[in-house]
Design an enzyme around this catalytic site. Structure first.
Site, PDB file in Angstrom:
ATOM      1  N   GLU A  91     -12.652   1.009  -8.385  1.00 22.96           N
ATOM      2  CA  GLU A  91     -11.472   0.149  -8.591  1.00 22.96           C
ATOM      3  C   GLU A  91     -11.817  -1.176  -9.262  1.00 22.96           C
ATOM      4  O   GLU A  91     -12.834  -1.805  -8.913  1.00 22.96           O
ATOM      5  CB  GLU A  91     -10.789  -0.125  -7.256  1.00 22.96           C
ATOM      6  CG  GLU A  91      -9.488  -0.934  -7.364  1.00 22.96           C
ATOM      7  CD  GLU A  91      -8.591  -0.711  -6.189  1.00 22.96           C
ATOM      8  OE1 GLU A  91      -8.695  -1.470  -5.205  1.00 22.96           O
ATOM      9  OE2 GLU A  91      -7.798   0.259  -6.212  1.00 22.96           O
ATOM     10  N   LYS A 142     -10.572  -4.676  -9.159  1.00 25.75           N
ATOM     11  CA  LYS A 142      -9.738  -5.515  -8.282  1.00 25.75           C
ATOM     12  C   LYS A 142     -10.306  -6.930  -8.284  1.00 25.75           C
ATOM     13  O   LYS A 142     -11.402  -7.160  -7.767  1.00 25.75           O
ATOM     14  CB  LYS A 142      -9.707  -4.925  -6.871  1.00 25.75           C
ATOM     15  CG  LYS A 142      -8.913  -5.738  -5.878  1.00 25.75           C
ATOM     16  CD  LYS A 142      -8.526  -4.964  -4.632  1.00 25.75           C
ATOM     17  CE  LYS A 142      -9.649  -4.660  -3.709  1.00 25.75           C
ATOM     18  NZ  LYS A 142      -9.177  -4.104  -2.391  1.00 25.75           N
ATOM     19  N   LYS A 158      -2.806   1.094  -9.937  1.00 25.00           N
ATOM     20  CA  LYS A 158      -2.728   0.766  -8.502  1.00 25.00           C
ATOM     21  C   LYS A 158      -1.738  -0.375  -8.329  1.00 25.00           C
ATOM     22  O   LYS A 158      -2.022  -1.525  -8.708  1.00 25.00           O
ATOM     23  CB  LYS A 158      -4.114   0.374  -8.014  1.00 25.00           C
ATOM     24  CG  LYS A 158      -4.209   0.000  -6.580  1.00 25.00           C
ATOM     25  CD  LYS A 158      -3.929   1.118  -5.625  1.00 25.00           C
ATOM     26  CE  LYS A 158      -5.118   1.947  -5.252  1.00 25.00           C
ATOM     27  NZ  LYS A 158      -6.133   1.260  -4.462  1.00 25.00           N
ATOM     28  N   GLU A 161      -0.081   7.872  -1.004  1.00 19.17           N
ATOM     29  CA  GLU A 161      -0.885   7.173  -0.004  1.00 19.17           C
ATOM     30  C   GLU A 161      -0.186   7.043   1.346  1.00 19.17           C
ATOM     31  O   GLU A 161       0.977   6.659   1.417  1.00 19.17           O
ATOM     32  CB  GLU A 161      -1.229   5.776  -0.520  1.00 19.17           C
ATOM     33  CG  GLU A 161      -2.023   4.931   0.449  1.00 19.17           C
ATOM     34  CD  GLU A 161      -2.376   3.594  -0.117  1.00 19.17           C
ATOM     35  OE1 GLU A 161      -3.102   3.543  -1.123  1.00 19.17           O
ATOM     36  OE2 GLU A 161      -1.913   2.579   0.440  1.00 19.17           O
ATOM     37  N   ASN A 220      -5.218   5.489   3.289  1.00 22.01           N
ATOM     38  CA  ASN A 220      -5.668   4.104   3.218  1.00 22.01           C
ATOM     39  C   ASN A 220      -6.201   3.703   4.586  1.00 22.01           C
ATOM     40  O   ASN A 220      -5.445   3.646   5.560  1.00 22.01           O
ATOM     41  CB  ASN A 220      -4.526   3.179   2.785  1.00 22.01           C
ATOM     42  CG  ASN A 220      -5.055   1.796   2.402  1.00 22.01           C
ATOM     43  OD1 ASN A 220      -6.219   1.483   2.667  1.00 22.01           O
ATOM     44  ND2 ASN A 220      -4.221   1.003   1.759  1.00 22.01           N
ATOM     45  N   GLU A 278      -9.548   5.912   1.151  1.00 24.13           N
ATOM     46  CA  GLU A 278      -9.473   4.633   0.416  1.00 24.13           C
ATOM     47  C   GLU A 278      -9.727   3.443   1.335  1.00 24.13           C
ATOM     48  O   GLU A 278      -9.259   3.436   2.479  1.00 24.13           O
ATOM     49  CB  GLU A 278      -8.058   4.425  -0.163  1.00 24.13           C
ATOM     50  CG  GLU A 278      -7.477   5.542  -0.979  1.00 24.13           C
ATOM     51  CD  GLU A 278      -6.001   5.253  -1.290  1.00 24.13           C
ATOM     52  OE1 GLU A 278      -5.681   4.127  -1.712  1.00 24.13           O
ATOM     53  OE2 GLU A 278      -5.185   6.159  -1.076  1.00 24.13           O
ATOM     54  N   SER A 279     -10.470   2.450   0.823  1.00 28.22           N
ATOM     55  CA  SER A 279     -10.609   1.137   1.482  1.00 28.22           C
ATOM     56  C   SER A 279     -11.675   1.089   2.566  1.00 28.22           C
ATOM     57  O   SER A 279     -11.821   2.027   3.349  1.00 28.22           O
ATOM     58  CB  SER A 279      -9.286   0.645   2.107  1.00 28.22           C
ATOM     59  OG  SER A 279      -8.267   0.598   1.154  1.00 28.22           O
TER      60      SER A 279
HETATM   61  O1  LIG Z   1     -11.605  -3.061  -1.678  1.00 27.54           O
HETATM   62  P1  LIG Z   1     -11.652  -1.823  -0.789  1.00 27.54           P
HETATM   63  O2  LIG Z   1     -11.683  -2.139   0.706  1.00 27.54           O
HETATM   64  O3  LIG Z   1     -12.781  -0.866  -1.221  1.00 27.54           O
HETATM   65  O4  LIG Z   1     -10.253  -1.044  -1.041  1.00 27.54           O
HETATM   66  C1  LIG Z   1     -10.016  -0.460  -2.314  1.00 27.54           C
HETATM   67  C2  LIG Z   1      -8.591   0.167  -2.333  1.00 27.54           C
HETATM   68  O5  LIG Z   1      -8.577   1.231  -1.437  1.00 27.54           O
HETATM   69  C3  LIG Z   1      -7.544  -0.843  -1.968  1.00 27.54           C
HETATM   70  O6  LIG Z   1      -7.552  -1.858  -2.957  1.00 27.54           O
HETATM   71  C4  LIG Z   1      -6.134  -0.250  -1.842  1.00 27.54           C
HETATM   72  C5  LIG Z   1      -5.842   0.991  -1.340  1.00 27.54           C
HETATM   73  N1  LIG Z   1      -4.485   1.193  -1.371  1.00 27.54           N
HETATM   74  C6  LIG Z   1      -3.883   0.076  -1.904  1.00 27.54           C
HETATM   75  C7  LIG Z   1      -2.523  -0.196  -2.162  1.00 27.54           C
HETATM   76  C8  LIG Z   1      -2.196  -1.411  -2.762  1.00 27.54           C
HETATM   77  C9  LIG Z   1      -3.218  -2.351  -3.057  1.00 27.54           C
HETATM   78  C10 LIG Z   1      -4.589  -2.077  -2.816  1.00 27.54           C
HETATM   79  C11 LIG Z   1      -4.902  -0.850  -2.236  1.00 27.54           C
END
Ligand SMILES: O=P(O)(O)OC[C@@H](O)[C@@H](O)c1c[nH]c2ccccc12
Length: 263
Positions: A53, A55, A115, A164, A185, A216-217
């Protein structure tokens, strides 16, 4: 009590108003005819698929890497083996933009995920025009009728959808669509609490439904990778860890674990 998700979606109405004013622009933006399929990549993969990603910032972490050049970062992602790239296009809370999406499109030949918090068709039009191959639809942000409407609209435009979810209730709703790609997520968008157990909890139902799962995340270490792949993840989506990595190459390569016929 108003959550951060409520604030983001409320602010989104200003963006949508702006996009409708810019609608004419869609006629001039050159759209790549080629379609790059993340789904096909995931279906054929022997190793974990890695969605890297771009970001710059987030409400939960503040500035992550605001000055990073999107083209440079995207080229590194591609060079080091990422299977797709996710680009934040929300500006007010994530400091992203459609311009970032267009720059990443110019830089790489990978599938690109737009995203954002998509609640209106015009956002899907802009995502496509600026080069996305996939869009994100967040169950927590959409009532069922709107979720199905936007899902149908995106797929008819030839885009893939990452749908998601964060909990059982949202997963039940997601499984009423035929979306083949479900994103879990690990971060609660209402509280910012992050737990990889989220993937473990929802994995069984997703896998039994024959869909593919993206975790994710909150994914940072090799142990995190082992945890989510043992739960059945087909792919991971990683932002902060990559945006802050001092050795991005080894970070990406360590995540490309073999799924060895596990799927
Ligand atoms: O920075 P991380 O913890 O690796 O997360 C990335 C991504 O999953 C996260 O930015 C995200 C997942 N779903 C979203 C929905 C909206 C905004 C952001 C996200």
């Amino acid at each position: 009590m108003e959550t951060i998700l409520d604030k983001i979606i409320a602010k989104k109405s200003e963006t949508i108003e702006e996009l409708y004013k810019r609608k004419e622009e869609l006629k001039t933006v050159v759209q790549s005819k080629e379609r790059r399929s993340l789904l096909n990549k995931i279906m054929q993969a022997e190793a974990l698929s890695v969605i890297a990603e771009f970001k710059r910032a987030s409400p939960s972490k503040g500035d992550i890497n605001v000055e990073k050049d999107p083209k440079e970062q995207a080229k590194m992602y591609e060079l080091y083996g990422a299977d797709a790239i996710s680009v934040l296009t929300d500006t007010p809370f994530f400091k992203g933009s459609y311009e970032d999406l267009a720059k990443v499109r110019e830089a790489v030949n990978l599938p690109i995920l737009c995203k954002d918090f998509i609640v209106d068709k015009i956002q899907i039009d802009f995502a496509k025009a600026y080069g996305a191959d996939l869009i994100l639809l967040i169950a927590a942000a959409l009532e069922d009728e709107k979720l199905h409407e936007l899902y149908t609209y995106a797929t008819k435009l030839g885009l893939e959808v990452l749908l998601e979810v964060h909990n059982e209730e949202e997963l039940e709703r997601a499984l009423k669509t035929d979306a083949p790609l479900i994103g879990v997520n690990n971060r609660d968008l209402k509280t910012f609490e992050v737990s990889l157990e989220t993937t473990e909890k929802l994995a069984g139902k997703i896998k039994n439904s024959g869909r593919y799962m993206v975790s994710e995340s909150g994914i940072a270490t090799f142990e995190d990778i082992l945890k989510v792949t043992s739960s059945g993840a087909n792919a991971v989506l990683v932002g902060e860890t990559f945006m802050k990595a001092t050795d991005l190459e080894s970070k990406i390569k360590e995540m490309k674990v073999s799924l060895g016929g596990l799927r």
